[in-house]
Design an enzyme around this catalytic site. Structure first.
Site, PDB file in Angstrom:
ATOM      1  CG  PHE A   1      -1.776   1.194   1.373  1.00  0.00           C
ATOM      2  CD1 PHE A   1      -2.712   1.512   0.399  1.00  0.00           C
ATOM      3  CD2 PHE A   1      -1.679   2.018   2.492  1.00  0.00           C
ATOM      4  CE1 PHE A   1      -3.535   2.625   0.534  1.00  0.00           C
ATOM      5  CE2 PHE A   1      -2.496   3.128   2.640  1.00  0.00           C
ATOM      6  CZ  PHE A   1      -3.424   3.433   1.658  1.00  0.00           C
ATOM      7  CD  GLU A   2       3.237   5.677  -1.596  1.00  0.00           C
ATOM      8  OE1 GLU A   2       2.699   6.544  -0.877  1.00  0.00           O
ATOM      9  OE2 GLU A   2       4.411   5.297  -1.451  1.00  0.00           O
TER      10      GLU A   2
END
Length: 487
Positions: A248-249
């Site tokens: 996840f960014e």
């Protein structure tokens, strides 16, 4: 378990998607009919799109709305078509040097406005409304650079929304409450499908919407559609599909658009052998995106087993343009065996519409876990520095009198000119050009040098590398764009 998943999927695909497979084959076979010929090079600009958009603006099938401007004042246009209640948003070139899908979008426009495939298009346009942002970063495209004029990576501006281009994407997504989103990019041509020599021609990702990488219905639908698209690409580029790491960014648009409730699919266009302008990859984008849109319209992606998503190999980055293995290199009187990894790096010309190559040795040593688009096993062969041709020519036009391949066979890799025009950036012939006073440095293999050298057997050149391009001296064959100039 893996074999069961694959078997279940293949049974499902063969039984339930015969019609879609037929469509895919027809799309691939008829592609040249719909290819937008005005966009035949990678380095397209905002101005190149305007006459095409004017044509579609006159077509009642399409709605074109100005939804904002870039920092430099270039229009950001949303092109919409269809009457369905399911909204699909496709955005491309948020990185200015990633234009492959932009070209494919205009191919899709030509397909949609044609009189062909009536039943399929009726299915699509009555069930879906398609919305396209074909060039989100026109200022970056003007300079053929990743970032926008502010120096911001738009794909890392989903939270702060500092750039006007970022605000437009967020506002459009929110106003449409898009059900599906296609986030269209290019990736480096040096990505490969994990543990294989095959380039990751197309890579996919169903982005995570949280650190836990949970899979809700929306993200699961994206995974299913990716499995569907992967099956299509395998038909035309077997083994050449990768899957991005899904960490996840929190700043990224894909991750956030997934989080905001749009089922989001990232598509990255990578490399394909002998496809410098990515036109074959553009074709694969066209076919796979249209096929995905069709399965969304029909809703039959829902029965695809989600487990098959994990069977797609992960992306890796272990490709070189040229890999030379087992090359003998004598250093201070001792022979060593080295592998060389060589890449041809693009240097943009003024105006950012064309480029030349300045190649480099990227790595050397044991490269047994790496691969090459082109590979030479140099077992029993040694590297040697090339020579400067003893005669100084007055101008580049005098080169026409020389047998260049014979010069290479005699060990010459440099040609001296009395005066090299300042406007000349690269050598158009397969020898490096040097100025009248240039002194050739001694060849010492190290990362970062320009790869120009002879490869010999028993003291006789059998191959030559000029600016990263390999020539077989027995046949004279080798791909080539340009050599270097040293003044």
């Amino acid at each position: 378990m893996k074999s069961k998943v694959i078997t279940l999927y293949l049974i499902f695909f063969c039984v339930s998607h015969t019609q879609s497979q037929d469509l895919t084959s027809k799309l691939y076979g008829s592609y040249d009919t719909y290819k937008e010929k005005e966009l035949d090079k990678r380095r397209i600009k905002h101005r190149d799109l305007q006459p095409l958009l004017a044509q579609y603006e006159a077509n009642p099938l399409f709605g074109i709305t100005k939804v904002g401007e870039s920092i430099e004042g270039r229009d950001l246009d949303l092109i919409s078509i269809g009457t369905g209640n399911t909204h699909v948003l496709l955005w491309s070139q948020m990185h200015g040097d990633e234009p492959t899908a932009t070209q494919a979008i205009f191919d899709i426009f030509k397909f949609l406005e044609s009189d062909d495939f009536k039943e399929e298009k009726k299915e699509i346009l009555s069930n879906l409304t398609l919305h396209f942002l074909p060039m989100l970063n026109p200022d970056g495209a003007e300079r053929y650079q990743r970032r926008n004029l502010l120096g911001v990576d738009i794909n890392r501006d989903a939270l702060r929304l500092q750039s006007p281009e970022s605000k437009v994407l967020k506002r459009v997504r929110d106003s449409l409450q898009a059900d599906f989103g296609f986030n269209l990019h290019d990736q480096s041509t040096y990505y490969n499908a994990e543990r294989t020599e095959k380039p990751a021609t197309i890579s996919y990702l169903a982005p995570a919407y949280n650190y836990e990488k949970d899979i809700n219905e929306s993200r699961g639908d994206a995974m299913k559609i990716i499995v569907y698209m992967n099956n299509i690409i395998q038909k035309y580029a077997l083994g050449q599909v990768g899957r991005y790491n899904d960490d996840f960014e929190p700043r990224a648009f894909g991750d956030n658009i997934q989080k905001w409730g749009t089922s989001t699919i990232l598509i990255e266009s990578g490399g394909y052998a002998n496809d410098i302008e990515k036109q074959e990859i553009r074709k694969l984008n066209y076919v796979s995106i249209l096929s995905a849109i069709y399965t969304i319209a029909k809703g039959n992606y829902k029965d695809i087993p989600i487990e098959a998503y994990g069977e797609i190999p992960e992306n890796d980055r272990k490709l070189f343009d040229l890999k030379i293995t087992n090359l003998t290199y004598n250093l201070l009187g001792t022979d060593y065996i080295l592998d060389l990894g060589i890449n041809r790096l693009e240097v943009d010309k003024q105006g950012n519409t064309d480029f030349w190559y300045s190649s480099r040795v990227i790595d050397q040593g044991d490269l047994s876990t790496y691969y090459g688009y082109e590979t030479l096993d140099a077992n029993g062969l040694s590297i040697k520095q090339g020579k400067v041709y003893p005669k100084t020519l007055a101008t580049i036009s005098d080169v026409k009198q020389l047998d260049l391949m014979q010069l290479l066979r005699e060990g010459y890799t440099y040609l001296r000119l009395e005066k090299i025009p300042l406007a000349m950036l690269e050598s158009p012939i397969p020898l490096n050009l040097v100025g009248s006073t240039y002194e050739l440095p001694k060849l010492q293999l190290q990362v970062g040098i320009n790869p120009t050298f002879l490869i010999e057997k028993n003291g006789k050149p059998v191959y030559v590398v000029i600016n990263g391009f390999l020539f077989d001296l027995s046949t004279g064959k080798g791909s080539f764009k340009n050599a270097m100039i040293y003044r």
